[in-house]
Design a protein around this motif. Sequence first.
Motif, PDB file in Angstrom:
ATOM      1  N   LYS A 197       5.569  13.296  -2.349  1.00 56.79           N
ATOM      2  CA  LYS A 197       4.838  14.495  -1.931  1.00 56.79           C
ATOM      3  C   LYS A 197       3.823  14.146  -0.844  1.00 56.79           C
ATOM      4  O   LYS A 197       3.259  13.062  -0.837  1.00 56.79           O
ATOM      5  CB  LYS A 197       4.184  15.174  -3.122  1.00 56.79           C
ATOM      6  N   GLY A 198       3.608  15.077   0.052  1.00 59.89           N
ATOM      7  CA  GLY A 198       2.738  14.817   1.191  1.00 59.89           C
ATOM      8  C   GLY A 198       3.112  15.774   2.305  1.00 59.89           C
ATOM      9  O   GLY A 198       4.021  16.591   2.151  1.00 59.89           O
TER      10      GLY A 198
ATOM     11  N   SER B 247       5.432  12.466  -7.041  1.00 59.19           N
ATOM     12  CA  SER B 247       4.494  11.408  -6.698  1.00 59.19           C
ATOM     13  C   SER B 247       5.171  10.056  -6.807  1.00 59.19           C
ATOM     14  O   SER B 247       6.158   9.882  -7.510  1.00 59.19           O
ATOM     15  CB  SER B 247       3.258  11.480  -7.576  1.00 59.19           C
TER      16      SER B 247
ATOM     17  N   ALA C 143      -2.032  18.536   1.951  1.00 62.07           N
ATOM     18  CA  ALA C 143      -1.088  17.497   1.561  1.00 62.07           C
ATOM     19  C   ALA C 143      -0.130  17.972   0.479  1.00 62.07           C
ATOM     20  O   ALA C 143       0.918  17.378   0.303  1.00 62.07           O
ATOM     21  CB  ALA C 143      -1.840  16.265   1.069  1.00 62.07           C
ATOM     22  N   HIS C 144      -0.480  19.023  -0.263  1.00 60.00           N
ATOM     23  CA  HIS C 144       0.314  19.330  -1.446  1.00 60.00           C
ATOM     24  C   HIS C 144       0.880  20.735  -1.523  1.00 60.00           C
ATOM     25  O   HIS C 144       1.636  21.028  -2.429  1.00 60.00           O
ATOM     26  CB  HIS C 144      -0.504  19.022  -2.709  1.00 60.00           C
TER      27      HIS C 144
ATOM     28  N   ASN D  20       4.435   5.382 -12.256  1.00 63.30           N
ATOM     29  CA  ASN D  20       4.040   5.670 -10.890  1.00 63.30           C
ATOM     30  C   ASN D  20       2.833   6.577 -10.797  1.00 63.30           C
ATOM     31  O   ASN D  20       2.042   6.459  -9.869  1.00 63.30           O
ATOM     32  CB  ASN D  20       5.201   6.308 -10.110  1.00 63.30           C
ATOM     33  N   SER D  21       2.692   7.533 -11.708  1.00 59.23           N
ATOM     34  CA  SER D  21       1.601   8.484 -11.535  1.00 59.23           C
ATOM     35  C   SER D  21       0.484   8.323 -12.566  1.00 59.23           C
ATOM     36  O   SER D  21      -0.617   8.804 -12.338  1.00 59.23           O
ATOM     37  CB  SER D  21       2.129   9.917 -11.531  1.00 59.23           C
TER      38      SER D  21
ATOM     39  N   PHE E  64      -9.370   8.979 -11.319  1.00 63.56           N
ATOM     40  CA  PHE E  64      -8.076   9.268 -10.712  1.00 63.56           C
ATOM     41  C   PHE E  64      -7.265  10.252 -11.542  1.00 63.56           C
ATOM     42  O   PHE E  64      -7.275  11.429 -11.276  1.00 63.56           O
ATOM     43  CB  PHE E  64      -7.293   7.980 -10.431  1.00 63.56           C
TER      44      PHE E  64
ATOM     45  N   ARG F 127      -3.435   0.257 -10.035  1.00 68.01           N
ATOM     46  CA  ARG F 127      -3.384   0.256  -8.577  1.00 68.01           C
ATOM     47  C   ARG F 127      -3.965   1.539  -7.986  1.00 68.01           C
ATOM     48  O   ARG F 127      -4.699   1.525  -6.999  1.00 68.01           O
ATOM     49  CB  ARG F 127      -1.917   0.121  -8.163  1.00 68.01           C
ATOM     50  N   LEU F 128      -3.645   2.678  -8.632  1.00 68.00           N
ATOM     51  CA  LEU F 128      -4.103   3.965  -8.102  1.00 68.00           C
ATOM     52  C   LEU F 128      -5.609   4.117  -8.261  1.00 68.00           C
ATOM     53  O   LEU F 128      -6.318   4.478  -7.323  1.00 68.00           O
ATOM     54  CB  LEU F 128      -3.392   5.107  -8.827  1.00 68.00           C
TER      55      LEU F 128
ATOM     56  N   ILE G  16       3.963   5.720  -6.514  1.00 67.99           N
ATOM     57  CA  ILE G  16       2.726   4.946  -6.645  1.00 67.99           C
ATOM     58  C   ILE G  16       2.167   4.511  -5.289  1.00 67.99           C
ATOM     59  O   ILE G  16       0.960   4.496  -5.084  1.00 67.99           O
ATOM     60  CB  ILE G  16       2.916   3.748  -7.600  1.00 67.99           C
ATOM     61  N   TYR G  17       3.032   4.223  -4.332  1.00 68.07           N
ATOM     62  CA  TYR G  17       2.541   3.763  -3.025  1.00 68.07           C
ATOM     63  C   TYR G  17       1.884   4.921  -2.280  1.00 68.07           C
ATOM     64  O   TYR G  17       0.828   4.773  -1.688  1.00 68.07           O
ATOM     65  CB  TYR G  17       3.698   3.171  -2.211  1.00 68.07           C
ATOM     66  N   GLN G  18       2.538   6.098  -2.348  1.00 65.19           N
ATOM     67  CA  GLN G  18       1.974   7.286  -1.715  1.00 65.19           C
ATOM     68  C   GLN G  18       0.651   7.643  -2.397  1.00 65.19           C
ATOM     69  O   GLN G  18      -0.340   7.946  -1.731  1.00 65.19           O
ATOM     70  CB  GLN G  18       2.999   8.437  -1.826  1.00 65.19           C
ATOM     71  N   GLY G  19       0.625   7.583  -3.734  1.00 63.09           N
ATOM     72  CA  GLY G  19      -0.574   7.946  -4.480  1.00 63.09           C
ATOM     73  C   GLY G  19      -1.748   7.048  -4.114  1.00 63.09           C
ATOM     74  O   GLY G  19      -2.858   7.515  -3.851  1.00 63.09           O
ATOM     75  N   ALA G  20      -1.495   5.739  -4.052  1.00 60.37           N
ATOM     76  CA  ALA G  20      -2.577   4.802  -3.768  1.00 60.37           C
ATOM     77  C   ALA G  20      -3.136   5.023  -2.367  1.00 60.37           C
ATOM     78  O   ALA G  20      -4.345   4.998  -2.146  1.00 60.37           O
ATOM     79  CB  ALA G  20      -2.080   3.368  -3.917  1.00 60.37           C
ATOM     80  N   CYS G  21      -2.250   5.285  -1.413  1.00 63.37           N
ATOM     81  CA  CYS G  21      -2.700   5.469  -0.036  1.00 63.37           C
ATOM     82  C   CYS G  21      -3.458   6.787   0.125  1.00 63.37           C
ATOM     83  O   CYS G  21      -4.504   6.857   0.754  1.00 63.37           O
ATOM     84  CB  CYS G  21      -1.488   5.438   0.879  1.00 63.37           C
ATOM     85  N   LYS G  22      -2.944   7.844  -0.498  1.00 60.02           N
ATOM     86  CA  LYS G  22      -3.559   9.159  -0.391  1.00 60.02           C
ATOM     87  C   LYS G  22      -4.944   9.154  -1.028  1.00 60.02           C
ATOM     88  O   LYS G  22      -5.911   9.673  -0.471  1.00 60.02           O
ATOM     89  CB  LYS G  22      -2.659  10.188  -1.091  1.00 60.02           C
ATOM     90  N   LYS G  23      -5.039   8.547  -2.210  1.00 59.51           N
ATOM     91  CA  LYS G  23      -6.296   8.630  -2.948  1.00 59.51           C
ATOM     92  C   LYS G  23      -7.364   7.732  -2.366  1.00 59.51           C
ATOM     93  O   LYS G  23      -8.541   7.993  -2.502  1.00 59.51           O
ATOM     94  CB  LYS G  23      -6.063   8.287  -4.423  1.00 59.51           C
TER      95      LYS G  23
ATOM     96  N   TYR H 238       0.114   5.632   5.725  1.00 62.54           N
ATOM     97  CA  TYR H 238       0.467   6.862   5.006  1.00 62.54           C
ATOM     98  C   TYR H 238       1.818   7.384   5.495  1.00 62.54           C
ATOM     99  O   TYR H 238       2.630   7.856   4.703  1.00 62.54           O
ATOM    100  CB  TYR H 238      -0.628   7.911   5.225  1.00 62.54           C
TER     101      TYR H 238
ATOM    102  N   SER I  75      -7.557   1.759  -5.974  1.00 63.60           N
ATOM    103  CA  SER I  75      -7.530   2.123  -4.558  1.00 63.60           C
ATOM    104  C   SER I  75      -8.399   3.347  -4.313  1.00 63.60           C
ATOM    105  O   SER I  75      -8.998   3.482  -3.258  1.00 63.60           O
ATOM    106  CB  SER I  75      -6.106   2.362  -4.080  1.00 63.60           C
ATOM    107  N   LYS I  76      -8.479   4.263  -5.296  1.00 67.64           N
ATOM    108  CA  LYS I  76      -9.326   5.428  -5.082  1.00 67.64           C
ATOM    109  C   LYS I  76     -10.801   5.029  -5.096  1.00 67.64           C
ATOM    110  O   LYS I  76     -11.589   5.499  -4.284  1.00 67.64           O
ATOM    111  CB  LYS I  76      -9.061   6.497  -6.142  1.00 67.64           C
TER     112      LYS I  76
END
Lengths: 452, 176
Positions: free
Chosen positions: B106-107, B34, A359-360, A166-167, A22, A47-48, B36-43, B52, A51-52
Motif C-alpha cells: 500500500k502506498g 502492508s 498514502a492510503h 509483516n504488520s 506503532f 523493525r517497524l 514490512i519494508y514499506q511499513g518501516a520506510c513509511k513510518k 520509499y 524505525s518509527k
Amino acid sequence: MANYEPPVTDYDSIVENCTCAFCGCNCDDLDYLIKDGHVVGVRHACRLGASKIMEDMDQRLMVPMIRGEDGELAETDWDTALDKAAELIAGAIRPIFYGWSETSIETMHHGLELGELVGAVLDNQATICHGPSLQAVQNAGYPISTLGEVKNRADMCLYTGSNAMNSHPRHMARYSTFPRGYFRPRGRFDRTVVTLDPKYSDTAKMSDIWVGFEQNGDYEFYNAIRAVLKGKKLQKEFISGIPKEDVEELAEAMKNVQFGALFFGLGLTHTLSKQRNIDIAIQMVADLNSYTKWILMPMRGHFNVNGFNIFMAFETGFPYGVDFARGYQRYMNGETNTIDLLTRKECDVFMVIAADPGAHYPGGAIKHLAEIPVIQVDIHWGPSTEIADVVLPGSFVGVEVGGTSYRMDGVPIWMKKAIDKPESCRDDEWIIKELLERVKKIKAEQGALASK
Amino acid sequence: MTYVDKPAIPKVVKFDEPNAKLRNKLDVMLNTGSDIYQGACKKRGSTLKDEYRKVAGVAYMDPKDMAKLGVSNWDHVKVISDWGEVVVNAAHSRDAPHEGTIFIPKGPWANVVVSPETYCCCDPTYKGIMCTVEKTDDDVLLMADLMRAVYKKYVKDEEGIKDLATLGEMPVYKKL
C-alpha cells in the motif's frame, strides 16, 4: 547474509518501559537510548516500531506552513497558520476531521468538541481498514479477551487474512505464539499456529498449518467449517479450492483445543464480502464455543485506532464516521464515511490529524482532496503534505509527549514522554484546543453580526 | 495433516521456462496490503526518498509471470486497471508461487489503481482488482512527482507536467 549493524553504545541515557507508537500491539517494554535529545537506539522493538521511533529528521515537519498563490508551501508563524485553519473550518459547510489514530485520547477530546461545534464528520482510519469489523461486531457480537489470556492459555492461534510477521511483528513474539504462558510453559511447542490466507505470507511460512484457499473464498470456507461443526456432510469436493477432507480435519482440530484464538486482519475486510466475512467468522467462533473456548480479535493497525473507536462509542454511541451536520450525532455506513463523502464530492474542507490519506486512500477519493482545502496536523512530510494547504507540525505521542492509547484488545495504556519535542512544534492537544478557541471566536463574531 | 504442501521458493527467475510464452500483456489480479519494508520506510517518515519508491513502488510478481512478460527484477512495468495506470518496478515475490496475482504494497503507487468503490460498507476494495501488466520504458516516479502527476492539485499547465523538474527527495518550501 546481510551485514549486521553493531549495537548502539554511544548514548547519554536510557528511558525504560516506554510504549511503542506503532501498531495495535502497543508493546510497553521498550527502552529508548537517548543522545543529545534524540532517540538513537531502541531496545526490544520490532523493525517497524524502531524505525518509527528513530524517525527521519530530514522530513520532520518543523514549522507551520501555508500554501501560497504560486502553489508552494511557505513558512509562517503559528498565529497566521492557526487563524487560516480556523477560518477554513468555521466557513465550511461539510467539513471532515479525519485521522486521530496516531494521537492521544486527550487530543480527540478537544477534536470532538470542535466537530460538534462546526457540524463536522469525525472519522478515523477504521474507515479504510477495520470498519467492516466494527459493523460485524454490531451484527454478530464481540467474543474478545485480552492478549494476556491468549498468552497464558491459548494452544491454537489462528491468523486469517493477516500477515502478522509483516504488520504486527511482535504480536506472535509477545502475545500469542512464542511466549511461555502460565498454562503453556513450553511456549511455541505447546501451541499450534494456523494461517488461513491465499498468500503464502511470512506468517504462513512459520505456521504449522497453512490453508491457502482461493481469493475471495473466505466466506465460503468459514461457512463450510460451520457446517462441519454442526455435524453436516459437505456436498462439494472442494471448498474454496481446499479438499473437503482437509476442511473436516481442520474443523476437528479446532474443536479439540483447550483455548483457541482467532486473529483476523485486512484480508477479510478488503475483499468483496467485507463485513459479511467477519460476520461469519464471529458466528464460527460462537459455534466453536459449544465445544471449547475460542475468542476472536481484530488485528488493529495503529496504536490508537481502537482508542478512537472506544472513545467515540463512549461519547457519542457510534464508533467511527460520526456526522454532526444536523447538530446531533448520526452514523450511517456508506453515507457518513470519509471515502463515500469524498467520492460523492460532498466534503468542502478536510482536516487530517495524525494520518496520511495521501498514502492510503484510493486515487478516486484523493481526486476530490485535490479540489478542496486540506489542513494537515502531522509530524512528517508525507504524501498528504503534497496536497495540503495549511500544515501544522504536531508532536510525537509516546516519544515527545505523553498520552492515553488503547491496545487492540481494548486495554488502555499510558504512553509516557521520553524526550522534548523540537522547539517550533506544538502538542497535538494544544493545536486542536487552539483551533477550537479560534473557531469559537469567529462563530461568536458571526453570531453578534447576525443579531444586529 | 494433508494440507497444500508448502512450496519451495525458487531463487532465480527462469527465462527459459519451456511452457512459458513471451507476451506483451498479462491479465492479473492485484492485491495490495502492508509489507514490512514499506511499513518501516513509511513510518520513519522517509516518503520522499528513493528508498520509499523502491519498497512501495514495486509490484511483487510470480517468477513465472515475470518470465512470460520478459522482465527481470527492477525492470519497469505499467499496471493498468479501470481506475488508472501507474508505472512500478517489477520484483520477484518472496511468497511465490502465486501465478496470475501481483502484490503492490500500500502506498501512493498502489492507490492509483485500486478501486474506491465501498459498496456502502465504508471500506474501499483494496484487494482482488483485475488489471493488466505490461513492460514499459517509462520511469517510476518519486512520491512527490507522482502526487503532482496524478492529482495535479497545484499544477497550472496540465499538459506540461512531464517537462517539469523533479521535486526531489527533500521537502521543498519557502523559509521565512
